[in-house]
Enzyme design. Structure first.
Site, short mmCIF file in Angstrom:
data_model
loop_
_atom_site.label_atom_id
_atom_site.label_comp_id
_atom_site.label_asym_id
_atom_site.label_seq_id
_atom_site.Cartn_x
_atom_site.Cartn_y
_atom_site.Cartn_z
N GLY A 273 0.76 -1.25 0.00
CA GLY A 273 0.00 0.00 0.00
C GLY A 273 0.78 1.29 0.00
O GLY A 273 0.18 2.37 -0.15
N GLU A 315 4.01 -6.62 1.52
CA GLU A 315 3.59 -7.00 0.16
C GLU A 315 3.46 -5.80 -0.75
O GLU A 315 2.37 -5.51 -1.25
CB GLU A 315 2.21 -7.66 0.21
CG GLU A 315 2.16 -9.03 0.78
CD GLU A 315 0.74 -9.53 0.98
OE1 GLU A 315 0.59 -10.72 1.25
OE2 GLU A 315 -0.21 -8.73 0.90
N PRO A 316 4.53 -5.07 -1.01
CA PRO A 316 4.39 -3.89 -1.86
C PRO A 316 4.23 -4.25 -3.33
O PRO A 316 4.89 -5.19 -3.82
CB PRO A 316 5.72 -3.15 -1.64
CG PRO A 316 6.69 -4.22 -1.27
CD PRO A 316 5.90 -5.29 -0.54
N GLY A 317 3.36 -3.56 -4.01
CA GLY A 317 3.23 -3.71 -5.46
C GLY A 317 3.62 -2.41 -6.14
O GLY A 317 4.68 -2.28 -6.74
N ARG A 355 -6.51 3.63 -15.39
CA ARG A 355 -6.54 4.30 -14.09
C ARG A 355 -7.15 5.71 -14.12
O ARG A 355 -7.90 6.06 -13.19
CB ARG A 355 -5.16 4.30 -13.45
CG ARG A 355 -4.62 2.86 -13.22
CD ARG A 355 -3.39 2.81 -12.33
NE ARG A 355 -3.71 3.11 -10.96
CZ ARG A 355 -3.51 4.26 -10.38
NH1 ARG A 355 -2.96 5.25 -11.06
NH2 ARG A 355 -3.85 4.47 -9.14
N TYR A 359 -10.20 5.72 -11.65
CA TYR A 359 -9.96 6.37 -10.34
C TYR A 359 -9.76 7.87 -10.44
O TYR A 359 -9.43 8.51 -9.44
CB TYR A 359 -8.69 5.80 -9.68
CG TYR A 359 -8.55 4.31 -9.66
CD1 TYR A 359 -9.48 3.51 -9.00
CD2 TYR A 359 -7.46 3.70 -10.27
CE1 TYR A 359 -9.32 2.13 -8.97
CE2 TYR A 359 -7.30 2.32 -10.24
CZ TYR A 359 -8.24 1.54 -9.59
OH TYR A 359 -8.08 0.19 -9.55
N CYS A 390 -12.98 4.55 -28.27
CA CYS A 390 -14.26 5.19 -28.56
C CYS A 390 -15.03 5.45 -27.28
O CYS A 390 -16.02 4.78 -26.99
CB CYS A 390 -15.07 4.32 -29.50
SG CYS A 390 -14.28 4.24 -31.08
N TYR A 420 -0.13 -1.59 -12.27
CA TYR A 420 -1.57 -1.48 -12.55
C TYR A 420 -1.87 -0.83 -13.90
O TYR A 420 -2.89 -0.16 -14.06
CB TYR A 420 -2.29 -0.74 -11.41
CG TYR A 420 -2.06 -1.39 -10.07
CD1 TYR A 420 -2.51 -2.68 -9.82
CD2 TYR A 420 -1.36 -0.74 -9.05
CE1 TYR A 420 -2.28 -3.30 -8.61
CE2 TYR A 420 -1.13 -1.35 -7.82
CZ TYR A 420 -1.60 -2.63 -7.62
OH TYR A 420 -1.37 -3.25 -6.42
N1 LLP Z 1 -1.45 -7.04 -0.69
C1 LLP Z 1 -2.77 -7.15 -0.87
C2 LLP Z 1 -3.53 -8.13 -0.10
C3 LLP Z 1 -3.43 -6.32 -1.79
O1 LLP Z 1 -4.73 -6.42 -1.96
C4 LLP Z 1 -2.67 -5.37 -2.52
C5 LLP Z 1 -3.31 -4.50 -3.49
C6 LLP Z 1 -1.29 -5.31 -2.31
C7 LLP Z 1 -0.72 -6.16 -1.38
C8 LLP Z 1 -0.40 -4.35 -3.06
O2 LLP Z 1 -0.77 -3.04 -2.81
P1 LLP Z 1 0.17 -1.84 -3.36
O3 LLP Z 1 1.47 -1.90 -2.63
O4 LLP Z 1 0.35 -2.04 -4.82
O5 LLP Z 1 -0.63 -0.63 -3.06
N2 LLP Z 1 -5.76 -1.23 -9.12
C9 LLP Z 1 -5.51 -0.24 -8.10
C10 LLP Z 1 -4.76 -0.82 -6.95
C11 LLP Z 1 -5.47 -1.98 -6.30
C12 LLP Z 1 -4.65 -2.61 -5.22
C13 LLP Z 1 -5.29 -3.86 -4.76
N3 LLP Z 1 -4.55 -4.56 -3.76
C14 LLP Z 1 -4.77 0.94 -8.71
O6 LLP Z 1 -4.54 0.92 -9.92
O7 LLP Z 1 -4.48 1.90 -8.03
#
Ligand code: LLP
Length: 464
Positions: A273, A315-317, A355, A359, A390, A420
């Protein structure tokens, strides 16, 4: 041209999420071109076509290092950084992530399958998700992945059944985490906020006694609870919710131990997050200082409540991948609505980046082949960068700063698209999805090839 990737003066690692551009991004005064690694972006576009996703290897590595180095320095217990694959995944990227020593958080059979095909070590994979199917759970059981994060009591019952029918016994129990809904609200977009009470994710705190009872009775011979998981949301700019969440989890650990002396939870998963800067106005948290603070609080709190230090999982994405990425587009048609607005259309849009439409997400861009020219908001006729789909909502940047002489064939680079974007891409309007390349110094490594028209037809079944 060599970029300087040495750590900042205070010797903390770089925190790429603080910057809009990737670390190896440079504007070369000589030719006025924007470069990534040692290659002009316009050259990447010419060789690989547009739209094109480009990942900066230096930025991915720096972000991974920031997470790992911080935990090594600030957390005295075991720890593992799991990259949240939902942000962006393909076989080559999974291999890169594995080489960096990270684990992987997957949320579907498809992500798990990709990781396994990439040769990702199963014991470093954690499987999240609120509605895993029996087939997905069986795949996870069969490959003995590190942890399954159970999301609700219903899923726990299903997992028990599957574990029992797969022959798992008391000596060979399935190691799980349980995701809880921590009831913590943080300030982010409603759709990406997950920790509040009324959420589809996680076990409600009131259900915990039932859960623990089941795990110690009917499921005791098939399932082993290793710890709890809480993910409070995404694109978070505050550190307090993480502290609140960590303390809440540890209080639950202490409470469970009080009633069941034999259950000592050894994993603590705080989810992902951490936010990034999409625009110059965003003010995200630095990874080293923030994670270091959280890790220290966890260690101190464990000491205070006399709990053995758990293995700390994060768990960073987005904060690992978004800043590394940029998307290259080619400028096509332009038009001016008299006294209103100037439109600049590019050859991608909501298919490769949903996005903004989903959002209201904001992005920063430059014209890569005119990068040293002044980029300004053109006063009376603000320029809107739009896509080719379109749909009126297909806007890339509603009010963009651009050079005065933007013209057909220019290459637009949009920053912050490493997370994303590809993973949420669609073939709407039957527009093929972009290729992805990894750039590092002189090296240019293709990770995903561009989708073809024949790929688009691959699932179609013509009438006989
Ligand atoms: N762990 C869990 C259980 C999650 O549900 C998520 C993201 C992450 C880790 C990674 O979160 P991050 O570090 O990337 O914030 N599609 C949206 C983001 C949805 C995130 C869903 N869960 C966007 O484009 O902003």
């Amino acid at each position: 041209m060599t970029a300087d990737f040495s750590p900042p003066a205070n010797n903390e690692p770089h925190s790429p999420n603080l910057f809009v551009e990737p670390l190896s991004y440079r504007i070369h005064g000589g030719d006025g071109q924007a470069y990534l690694g040692n290659t002009p972006l316009s050259q990447l576009a010419a060789h690989h076509g547009t739209p094109l996703y480009v990942l900066d290897g230096a930025t991915v590595k720096a972000a991974a290092h920031a997470y790992q180095h911080t935990l090594e320095n600030h957390y005295p217990g075991e720890h593992l950084v799991l990259y949240a694959a939902k942000a962006n995944l393909n076989i080559g990227l999974a291999q890169k992530i594995g080489q960096l020593g990270l684990g992987l958080d997957v949320v579907s059979g498809g992500e798990l399958y990709t990781a396994l095909q990439a040769g990702f070590p199963p014991e470093k994979i954690c499987f999240n998700g609120n509605n895993k199917s029996a087939d997905e759970l069986l795949m996870a059981l069969h490959h003995r992945i590190g942890r399954i994060t159970v999301d609700n009591l219903d899923e726990l019952a299903l997992l028990h059944e599957l574990a029992a029918s797969s022959g798992r016994t008391a000596d060979d129990r399935v190691p799980i985490l349980v995701r809880i809904t921590p009831g913590i609200e943080c300030h982010t977009h409603d759709y990406i906020q997950t920790g509040q009470n009324d959420s589809k994710f996680g076990v409600d705190l009131s259900e915990l006694p039932t859960l623990v009872h089941q795990l110690t009775t009917e499921y005791a011979d098939t399932i082993e609870l290793k710890g709890l998981h809480a993910h409070i949301g995404s694109q978070i700019f505050e550190r307090q919710p993480y502290i609140d969440s960590a303390k809440l989890l540890l209080n639950i650990y202490a409470n469970i131990r009080k009633h069941h002396a034999d259950i000592v939870l050894t994993d603590l998963n705080l989810g992902g997050g951490m936010g990034i800067a999409y625009t110059k106005g965003d003010d995200p948290l630095p990874i080293p200082a923030t994670l270091g603070f959280i890790a220290t609080i966890v260690a101190d709190y464990c000491e205070l409540i006399d709990y053995p230090l758990p293995r700390l999982l994060v768990e960073p994405g987005r904060s690992l991948m978004a800043t590394a990425g940029l998307t290259l587009y080619t400028v096509g048609s332009q038009k001016t609505v008299p006294n209103t607005r100037h439109y600049v259309a590019v050859d991608g849009g909501m298919g490769d980046n949903i996005r903004p439409a989903l959002y209201g997400a904001e992005y920063h861009a430059v014209v890569a082949n005119k990068a040293s020219e002044a980029h300004t908001l053109s006063g009376t006729h603000p320029a809107r960068i739009v896509g080719k789909y379109c749909e009126s909502g297909d806007v890339v940047i509603p009010e963009a700063k651009l050079p005065a002489n933007v013209t057909r064939g220019d290459i637009l680079a949009v920053f912050g698209t490493g997370a994303y974007n590809d993973s949420m891409a669609s073939t709407y309007n039957r527009v093929p999805r972009p290729a992805t390349i990894w750039v590092e110094g002189d090296a240019i490594i293709p990770l995903v090839r561009r989708e073809t028209y024949d790929d688009l037809l691959a699932r179609d079944i013509p009438l006989k």
